[in-house]
Design a protein around this motif. Structure first.
Motif, short mmCIF file in Angstrom:
data_model
loop_
_atom_site.label_atom_id
_atom_site.label_comp_id
_atom_site.label_asym_id
_atom_site.label_seq_id
_atom_site.Cartn_x
_atom_site.Cartn_y
_atom_site.Cartn_z
N VAL A 1 0.86 -1.18 0.00
CA VAL A 1 0.00 0.00 0.00
C VAL A 1 0.90 1.24 0.00
O VAL A 1 2.06 1.17 0.42
CB VAL A 1 -0.93 0.05 1.23
N PRO A 2 0.40 2.36 -0.48
CA PRO A 2 1.20 3.59 -0.38
C PRO A 2 1.49 3.93 1.08
O PRO A 2 0.71 3.58 1.98
CB PRO A 2 0.30 4.65 -1.03
N THR A 3 2.59 4.59 1.32
CA THR A 3 2.95 5.00 2.68
C THR A 3 3.71 6.31 2.62
O THR A 3 3.74 6.98 1.58
CB THR A 3 3.76 3.89 3.39
N TRP A 4 4.29 6.67 3.73
CA TRP A 4 5.04 7.94 3.81
C TRP A 4 6.32 7.67 4.59
O TRP A 4 6.28 7.07 5.67
CB TRP A 4 4.20 9.00 4.55
N ASN A 5 7.44 8.09 4.06
CA ASN A 5 8.70 8.06 4.81
C ASN A 5 8.95 9.44 5.39
O ASN A 5 8.70 10.45 4.74
CB ASN A 5 9.86 7.64 3.91
N TYR A 6 9.48 9.48 6.62
CA TYR A 6 9.67 10.77 7.27
C TYR A 6 10.64 10.66 8.43
O TYR A 6 10.96 9.56 8.91
CB TYR A 6 8.34 11.33 7.77
N VAL A 7 11.09 11.81 8.86
CA VAL A 7 11.96 11.93 10.03
C VAL A 7 11.31 12.92 10.98
O VAL A 7 10.96 14.04 10.58
CB VAL A 7 13.37 12.42 9.63
N ALA A 8 11.12 12.54 12.23
CA ALA A 8 10.51 13.44 13.21
C ALA A 8 11.01 13.08 14.61
O ALA A 8 11.22 11.91 14.92
CB ALA A 8 8.99 13.36 13.16
N VAL A 9 11.18 14.10 15.43
CA VAL A 9 11.62 13.90 16.81
C VAL A 9 10.68 14.66 17.73
O VAL A 9 10.51 15.87 17.60
CB VAL A 9 13.07 14.41 17.03
N GLU A 10 10.06 13.93 18.66
CA GLU A 10 9.21 14.55 19.68
C GLU A 10 9.99 14.63 20.99
O GLU A 10 10.68 13.68 21.37
CB GLU A 10 7.96 13.72 19.94
#
Length: 207
Positions: free
Chosen positions: A93-102
């Protein structure tokens, strides 16, 4: 944030490195008027224990933030991943790659001297990045004008009680498929994310 442990950074210092490299965050907190968010440059302490930032006095968060629990989110590059880029399209399925820091923790208001030190640290850090020679410093400013501007902002420091980084770079895919996805992402104009996929994607697969 994504709960899959495959997308947690394996390097202990990677989250802090990303915060310092990106240097800009969304600051969230609850207020009597509802949830609010502000966007601000940030300074992470050398020991990665505190995060400093400043807001305009008129910002909807400013008068409620001292003593409150805040959430700071630093986001890196991101991009859509088409299911057509996988070998087994029928099981993708389509997805999203990302970088995030909480980062989450209690915030306190800074004194005037602490605010000025924060501003000096911010300008020194970013002047060095752009290679300014000589770098800009507040000594070049009219002192009265500087005092007027600093009077319009409020500095804060958040003591980081929890880190929640997500580095979602197709680590759950085989190396050849991850390389193909990185190439496709780069072709769509997201070179920074493709670079991170190649450098940080690793060979770890999740179940």
């Amino acid at each position: 944030m994504h709960p899959n442990p495959a997308f947690r950074p394996r390097q202990d210092d990677l989250a802090a490195l990303l915060v310092r490299e990106i240097g800009f965050a969304a600051i969230f907190a609850g207020t009597p008027d509802g949830p609010r968010v502000a966007h601000a440059p940030v300074v992470l302490s050398d020991d990665a224990a505190t995060l400093q930032f400043h807001l305009a006095r008129g910002n909807g968060l400013t008068r409620h933030l001292a003593g409150a629990t805040a959430l700071a989110v630093v986001q890196g590059p991101d991009a859509y991943v088409s299911a057509d880029w996988y070998v087994e399209e029928a099981h993708a399925v389509p997805t999203w790659n990302y970088v995030a820091v909480e980062m989450e923790g209690p915030a306190r208001r800074l004194g005037e001297a602490e605010l000025v030190a924060q501003l000096d640290a911010l300008s020194a850090q970013h002047e060095a990045r752009i290679g300014a020679n000589p770098p800009w410093t507040r000594d070049k400013m009219d002192r009265n004008y500087f005092a007027k501007l600093t009077g319009a902002i409020v500095g804060f420091e958040m003591r980081i009680a929890a880190w929640r980084p997500t580095i979602k770079l197709s680590q759950n895919k085989p190396a050849d498929e991850r390389a193909r996805i990185a190439t496709a992402i780069e072709a769509t104009g997201h070179g920074a994310l493709a670079h991170l996929m190649r450098e940080l994607g690793g060979d770890r697969k999740s179940a």
